[in-house]
Design an enzyme around this catalytic site. Structure first.
Site, mmCIF file in Angstrom:
data_model
loop_
_atom_site.group_PDB
_atom_site.id
_atom_site.type_symbol
_atom_site.label_atom_id
_atom_site.label_comp_id
_atom_site.label_asym_id
_atom_site.label_seq_id
_atom_site.Cartn_x
_atom_site.Cartn_y
_atom_site.Cartn_z
ATOM 1 N N SER A 1 0.846 -1.187 0.000
ATOM 2 C CA SER A 1 0.000 0.000 0.000
ATOM 3 C C SER A 1 0.881 1.237 0.000
ATOM 4 O O SER A 1 2.113 1.146 0.025
ATOM 5 C CB SER A 1 -0.907 0.007 1.234
ATOM 6 N N LYS A 2 0.253 2.401 -0.002
ATOM 7 C CA LYS A 2 1.018 3.648 -0.046
ATOM 8 C C LYS A 2 1.938 3.799 1.162
ATOM 9 O O LYS A 2 3.001 4.392 1.061
ATOM 10 C CB LYS A 2 0.059 4.845 -0.133
ATOM 11 N N ARG A 3 1.524 3.257 2.298
ATOM 12 C CA ARG A 3 2.372 3.403 3.479
ATOM 13 C C ARG A 3 3.681 2.621 3.339
ATOM 14 O O ARG A 3 4.638 2.879 4.050
ATOM 15 C CB ARG A 3 1.617 2.970 4.739
ATOM 16 N N HIS A 4 3.705 1.648 2.430
ATOM 17 C CA HIS A 4 4.939 0.885 2.178
ATOM 18 C C HIS A 4 5.808 1.542 1.105
ATOM 19 O O HIS A 4 6.911 1.086 0.830
ATOM 20 C CB HIS A 4 4.602 -0.538 1.707
ATOM 21 N N GLY A 5 5.288 2.574 0.461
ATOM 22 C CA GLY A 5 6.022 3.183 -0.646
ATOM 23 C C GLY A 5 5.442 2.834 -1.997
ATOM 24 O O GLY A 5 6.116 2.965 -3.016
#
Length: 461
Positions: A240-244
């Site tokens: 997801s976006k939190r992982h990059g």
């Protein structure tokens, strides 16, 4: 038969990492086998498809260096051809009109759920006479899917995967307004484009069973399928976006090189022995599906960054100057300085953003920061003054000459070389970290160095 692969993104958002890896694998497979790599924009979701997203997909693929063959195909423009295939099946008795209302469909799903059965369409209009249709109700067109036996996918990554046909219902081919569904459009487009190999994420595997049934109904040979595992974050959760999980263009703007991104994406789920650094030429020569793993890979920004640092060190200096000059607003007069200093700059950088920031010393006069100011006080400032007096007394302004003078002064004063070099660095660059300061001074030239020292210190030159 020549290999033809395709990448078929929906232009409802950016080209994300998973899509970029799918495109890379499809591109490499085609290039390895001397075939074609085609691009199709699946823009049938008119409410969410945007021109900006199409532009970003094109730019992302071009930045990655994944050139496609022929003109891109836009799926929405082929809607009439998709509908034609559905009517062909209808005429052959392999599809039928269904008049079930939304309320009926909801009720049958609830009933199936309560009985622990698959929540699909129950086939109530499969064999009914259309004359029994309620007046004024436009039908959908459904595939008359096989009810006996099983559907097999001989998958290039997952191996043989089977599903009982009873688990699959009669899917909709044309909606009540006559527009084709995604399933129908994909099959017709892949057939008409001559696609021989479909490489995509394993979240599409369920769709593949249905699409194979449709191929069989149309008397078309299905392509070979290969479903690659998805990419997870470092914690094992869905990426997801939190992982990059950013758009490809975001990684470009963060300062990553396309060859580093290709190498990194290649190693997310594919391997060739213990090789970590793999050039594009090697990747084309080596790539095939038998080395794609079946387990999800994990995205690691730190590994990508370290790999990028390697490619920065290998990159040609002139290319790097071309890439960072616009970031710095460097003039044509300043570009020679950047080029002369690039060898020392790129050894310490991990991204183009890092590189540009460290290269500012060659295009801007920077006021000393707090740490640099501490190097420009007391005895340090006195040593700096003595060094400059000696340097101005000689004609030479090479890195070797400047360093020799600094060493001689340090020995004469009984101090370490750094006690001379650090005040110089602080006065010339405004920072306490830079490439070798004598190299920097030689590149900047005597006039520029003296101007900076005069600006940043109380030394009278």
């Amino acid at each position: 038969m020549s290999v033809i692969t395709r990448f078929a993104p929906s232009p409802t958002g950016y080209l994300h990492i998973g899509g970029a890896r799918t495109a890379l694998f499809s591109w490499l497979f085609a290039r390895h086998h001397g075939g074609q790599f085609r691009l199709r924009i699946e823009d049938t979701d008119r409410a969410r498809s945007t021109e900006d997203a199409v532009k970003k997909i094109f730019e992302g693929l071009q930045w990655l260096g994944l050139d496609w063959d022929g003109e891109p195909v836009f799926q929405f423009a082929r809607a009439a051809r998709h509908a034609e295939a559905a009517h062909q099946l209808l005429s052959a008795g392999k599809a039928y009109p269904c008049y079930a209302s939304p309320e009926e469909l909801a009720a049958m799903r609830e009933a199936a759920k309560a009985q622990g059965k698959p929540m699909g369409y129950d086939g109530r209009w499969r064999d009914r006479d259309p004359k029994e249709a309620p007046p004024g109700v436009p039908p959908v067109i459904r595939l008359k899917a096989p009810r006996e036996g099983e559907t097999l996918v001989a998958d290039g990554v997952q191996g043989e995967v089977r599903v009982a046909n009873l688990q699959l219902d009669d899917m909709v081919l044309l909606r009540a307004d006559g527009t084709p569904t995604y399933m129908l459009s994909v099959v017709v487009d892949d057939h008409d484009m001559g696609v021989t190999d479909v490489i995509r994420g394993d979240d599409h595997l369920t769709n593949t069973f249905r699409q194979i049934q449709l191929y069989r109904a149309l008397d078309w040979e299905p392509p070979r399928f290969a479903h690659i595992p998805l990419i997870h974050g470092p914690d094992g959760a869905k990426l997801s976006k939190r992982h990059g999980a950013l758009g490809v263009e975001a990684y470009r703007d963060l300062g990553f090189l396309p060859e580093a991104m290709r190498n990194y994406l290649l190693r997310l789920g594919w391997s060739h022995g213990d090789e970590e650094i793999i050039s594009t030429e090697q990747a084309i020569a080596w790539f095939d599906l038998d080395a794609v793993g079946r387990s999800p890979s994990r995205f690691d920004m730190a590994k990508l960054t370290n790999l990028n640092a390697h490619y920065l060190r290998q990159a040609e200096d002139t290319r790097l100057v071309d890439l960072i000059a616009p970031i710095l607003g460097a003039s044509e007069l300043e570009r020679p300085r950047l080029l002369a200093g690039m060898e020392g700059l790129k050894e310490r950088a991990k991204t183009l953003v890092d590189l540009a920031e460290s290269a500012r010393i060659y295009v801007e006069r920077q006021t000393p920061d707090d740490k640099a100011k501490k190097q420009l006080e007391g005895e340090s400032l006195a040593l700096l003054g003595q060094f400059l007096a000696q340097a101005r007394a000689h004609d030479g302004w090479s890195a070797a000459h400047l360093e020799n003078q600094a060493r001689a002064l340090a020995e004469a004063k009984g101090v370490k070389l750094g006690q001379v070099a650090q005040p110089l660095r602080a006065a010339v660059t405004g920072r306490i970290v830079s490439p070798p300061i004598f190299e920097v001074m030689a590149i900047l030239g005597a006039e520029e160095c003296m101007a900076r020292i005069a600006q940043n210190t109380a030394i009278t030159l």
